[in-house]
Design a protein around this motif. Structure first.
Motif, PDB file in Angstrom:
ATOM      1  N   MET A   1      36.512  45.874  58.718  1.00 48.92           N
ATOM      2  CA  MET A   1      37.483  44.854  58.662  1.00 48.92           C
ATOM      3  C   MET A   1      37.049  43.723  57.744  1.00 48.92           C
ATOM      4  SD  MET A   1      39.473  43.519  61.599  1.00 48.92           S
ATOM      5  CE  MET A   1      40.453  42.324  61.565  1.00 48.92           C
ATOM      6  N   VAL A   2      35.869  43.416  57.716  1.00 47.74           N
ATOM      7  CA  VAL A   2      35.355  42.384  56.828  1.00 47.74           C
ATOM      8  C   VAL A   2      35.537  42.837  55.383  1.00 47.74           C
ATOM      9  CG1 VAL A   2      33.267  41.147  56.160  1.00 47.74           C
ATOM     10  CG2 VAL A   2      33.713  41.635  58.521  1.00 47.74           C
ATOM     11  N   ARG A   3      35.342  44.119  55.190  1.00 48.66           N
ATOM     12  CA  ARG A   3      35.519  44.640  53.839  1.00 48.66           C
ATOM     13  C   ARG A   3      36.978  44.514  53.416  1.00 48.66           C
ATOM     14  NH1 ARG A   3      32.681  50.104  52.619  1.00 48.66           N
ATOM     15  NH2 ARG A   3      31.916  49.205  50.740  1.00 48.66           N
ATOM     16  N   LYS A   4      37.869  44.760  54.319  1.00 56.01           N
ATOM     17  CA  LYS A   4      39.281  44.658  53.982  1.00 56.01           C
ATOM     18  C   LYS A   4      39.644  43.219  53.654  1.00 56.01           C
ATOM     19  CE  LYS A   4      41.883  48.282  56.029  1.00 56.01           C
ATOM     20  NZ  LYS A   4      42.863  48.628  56.990  1.00 56.01           N
ATOM     21  N   LYS A   5      39.130  42.278  54.430  1.00 52.52           N
ATOM     22  CA  LYS A   5      39.416  40.857  54.168  1.00 52.52           C
ATOM     23  C   LYS A   5      38.796  40.435  52.842  1.00 52.52           C
ATOM     24  CE  LYS A   5      40.106  38.966  58.688  1.00 52.52           C
ATOM     25  NZ  LYS A   5      39.715  37.994  59.644  1.00 52.52           N
ATOM     26  N   ALA A   6      37.599  40.865  52.558  1.00 60.15           N
ATOM     27  CA  ALA A   6      36.928  40.510  51.309  1.00 60.15           C
ATOM     28  C   ALA A   6      37.690  41.111  50.135  1.00 60.15           C
ATOM     29  CB  ALA A   6      35.483  40.994  51.318  1.00 60.15           C
ATOM     30  N   ALA A   7      38.144  42.342  50.276  1.00 58.54           N
ATOM     31  CA  ALA A   7      38.894  42.997  49.212  1.00 58.54           C
ATOM     32  C   ALA A   7      40.217  42.262  48.987  1.00 58.54           C
ATOM     33  CB  ALA A   7      39.153  44.462  49.553  1.00 58.54           C
ATOM     34  N   ALA A   8      40.860  41.822  50.050  1.00 57.95           N
ATOM     35  CA  ALA A   8      42.123  41.090  49.926  1.00 57.95           C
ATOM     36  C   ALA A   8      41.886  39.746  49.246  1.00 57.95           C
ATOM     37  CB  ALA A   8      42.755  40.903  51.286  1.00 57.95           C
ATOM     38  N   ILE A   9      40.780  39.107  49.556  1.00 56.77           N
ATOM     39  CA  ILE A   9      40.458  37.808  48.948  1.00 56.77           C
ATOM     40  C   ILE A   9      40.207  37.998  47.453  1.00 56.77           C
ATOM     41  CG2 ILE A   9      38.745  35.964  48.867  1.00 56.77           C
ATOM     42  CD1 ILE A   9      38.476  36.249  51.911  1.00 56.77           C
ATOM     43  N   VAL A  10      39.463  39.023  47.110  1.00 52.78           N
ATOM     44  CA  VAL A  10      39.164  39.305  45.708  1.00 52.78           C
ATOM     45  C   VAL A  10      40.471  39.649  44.974  1.00 52.78           C
ATOM     46  CG1 VAL A  10      37.998  40.924  44.157  1.00 52.78           C
ATOM     47  CG2 VAL A  10      36.791  40.013  46.120  1.00 52.78           C
ATOM     48  N   ALA A  11      41.309  40.423  45.583  1.00 52.81           N
ATOM     49  CA  ALA A  11      42.576  40.814  44.957  1.00 52.81           C
ATOM     50  C   ALA A  11      43.464  39.592  44.757  1.00 52.81           C
ATOM     51  CB  ALA A  11      43.283  41.866  45.820  1.00 52.81           C
ATOM     52  N   ARG A  12      43.516  38.717  45.742  1.00 56.02           N
ATOM     53  CA  ARG A  12      44.316  37.498  45.613  1.00 56.02           C
ATOM     54  C   ARG A  12      43.781  36.614  44.487  1.00 56.02           C
ATOM     55  NH1 ARG A  12      43.971  35.257  51.001  1.00 56.02           N
ATOM     56  NH2 ARG A  12      44.470  37.266  51.817  1.00 56.02           N
ATOM     57  N   ARG A  13      42.474  36.459  44.420  1.00 54.04           N
ATOM     58  CA  ARG A  13      41.857  35.641  43.379  1.00 54.04           C
ATOM     59  C   ARG A  13      42.152  36.239  42.003  1.00 54.04           C
ATOM     60  NH1 ARG A  13      36.109  35.939  44.029  1.00 54.04           N
ATOM     61  NH2 ARG A  13      36.496  34.936  46.008  1.00 54.04           N
ATOM     62  N   GLU A  14      42.021  37.538  41.888  1.00 50.20           N
ATOM     63  CA  GLU A  14      42.300  38.221  40.630  1.00 50.20           C
ATOM     64  C   GLU A  14      43.774  38.066  40.242  1.00 50.20           C
ATOM     65  OE1 GLU A  14      42.172  42.726  39.008  1.00 50.20           O
ATOM     66  OE2 GLU A  14      40.472  42.119  40.247  1.00 50.20           O
ATOM     67  N   ALA A  15      44.659  38.149  41.197  1.00 50.21           N
ATOM     68  CA  ALA A  15      46.093  37.983  40.935  1.00 50.21           C
ATOM     69  C   ALA A  15      46.384  36.556  40.463  1.00 50.21           C
ATOM     70  CB  ALA A  15      46.908  38.323  42.178  1.00 50.21           C
ATOM     71  N   ARG A  16      45.751  35.572  41.125  1.00 46.87           N
ATOM     72  CA  ARG A  16      45.940  34.169  40.724  1.00 46.87           C
ATOM     73  C   ARG A  16      45.416  33.936  39.304  1.00 46.87           C
ATOM     74  NH1 ARG A  16      43.779  32.109  46.303  1.00 46.87           N
ATOM     75  NH2 ARG A  16      45.679  32.249  47.502  1.00 46.87           N
ATOM     76  N   GLU A  17      44.265  34.514  38.989  1.00 45.10           N
ATOM     77  CA  GLU A  17      43.684  34.343  37.662  1.00 45.10           C
ATOM     78  C   GLU A  17      44.588  34.967  36.589  1.00 45.10           C
ATOM     79  OE1 GLU A  17      39.772  36.005  37.906  1.00 45.10           O
ATOM     80  OE2 GLU A  17      38.985  34.292  39.021  1.00 45.10           O
ATOM     81  N   ARG A  18      45.100  36.171  36.896  1.00 46.98           N
ATOM     82  CA  ARG A  18      46.008  36.818  35.956  1.00 46.98           C
ATOM     83  C   ARG A  18      47.268  35.977  35.748  1.00 46.98           C
ATOM     84  NH1 ARG A  18      46.146  43.238  37.513  1.00 46.98           N
ATOM     85  NH2 ARG A  18      43.988  43.667  36.966  1.00 46.98           N
ATOM     86  N   LEU A  19      47.848  35.489  36.849  1.00 46.41           N
ATOM     87  CA  LEU A  19      49.048  34.651  36.742  1.00 46.41           C
ATOM     88  C   LEU A  19      48.749  33.357  35.978  1.00 46.41           C
ATOM     89  CD1 LEU A  19      50.687  35.091  40.263  1.00 46.41           C
ATOM     90  CD2 LEU A  19      51.551  35.908  38.069  1.00 46.41           C
TER      91      LEU A  19
END
Length: 181
Positions: A1-19
């Motif tokens: 579960m921690v991995r899923k949260k970390a992956a979601a955080i990384v994905a959100r950060r990457e999405a924000r950076e791309r935007l």
């Protein structure tokens, strides 16, 4: 579960950076587009100014052309009027010039009207400005020719033969013949 949260955080950060990069790129494109649009509109105004300047130059050239043509036509009319005063018949004048009798008559009348106007202006001029009669052997001046005095003596063309040493053109203008060496 921690991995899923970390992956979601990384994905959100990457999405924000791309935007954020896309927004920055779009903002840069918008600035460049705005600059190009400004340049385009300024150039459009310069084209309109150039068109206006061209139209003014053409209008001025037309006016100058019309004035020159009118002056030359008056001189032509004067030539016809002098031919008529020397006894040439209207049909003969028309035939020689390629005009219709009606056109020739109109030009001769215009020359007569112009001559009458010139005479009345000369009579109204102060004495110091009036044309002085010249000796028949003296050459005609450019000023005399421009003023309509085409004869050597500065007066009206009476159809008399030119004095010795002068030549008369078909239009009645005189010039002093240069002695040939």
């Amino acid at each position: 579960m921690v991995r899923k949260k970390a992956a979601a955080i990384v994905a959100r950060r990457e999405a924000r950076e791309r935007l954020a990069r896309e927004r920055a790129e779009q903002a840069e494109r918008d600035r460049k587009n705005e600059a190009d649009l400004i340049d385009y509109l300024v150039l459009e105004q310069e084209i309109a100014t150039a068109d206006s300047d061209r139209d003014a130059v053409i209008r001025s050239a037309r006016e100058r052309h019309q004035a020159v043509v009118q002056e030359l036509k008056l001189k032509q009319a004067g030539c016809l009027a002098r031919m008529s005063r020397r006894g040439e018949a209207l049909p003969v004048i028309a035939d020689r010039t390629g005009l219709t009798s009606r056109e020739a008559r109109r030009l001769i009348a215009a020359a007569s009207d112009q001559q009458s106007e010139d005479i009345s202006q000369a009579e109204a001029a102060p004495r110091s400005v009036r044309t002085v009669r010249r000796d028949r052997t003296a050459p005609a001046t450019v000023a005399g020719v421009r003023a309509g005095n085409s004869s050597v003596d500065g007066g009206a063309d009476d159809g008399a033969a030119p004095a010795a040493g002068t030549e008369r053109s078909a239009c009645g203008l005189t010039s002093t013949a240069e002695p040939r060496a």
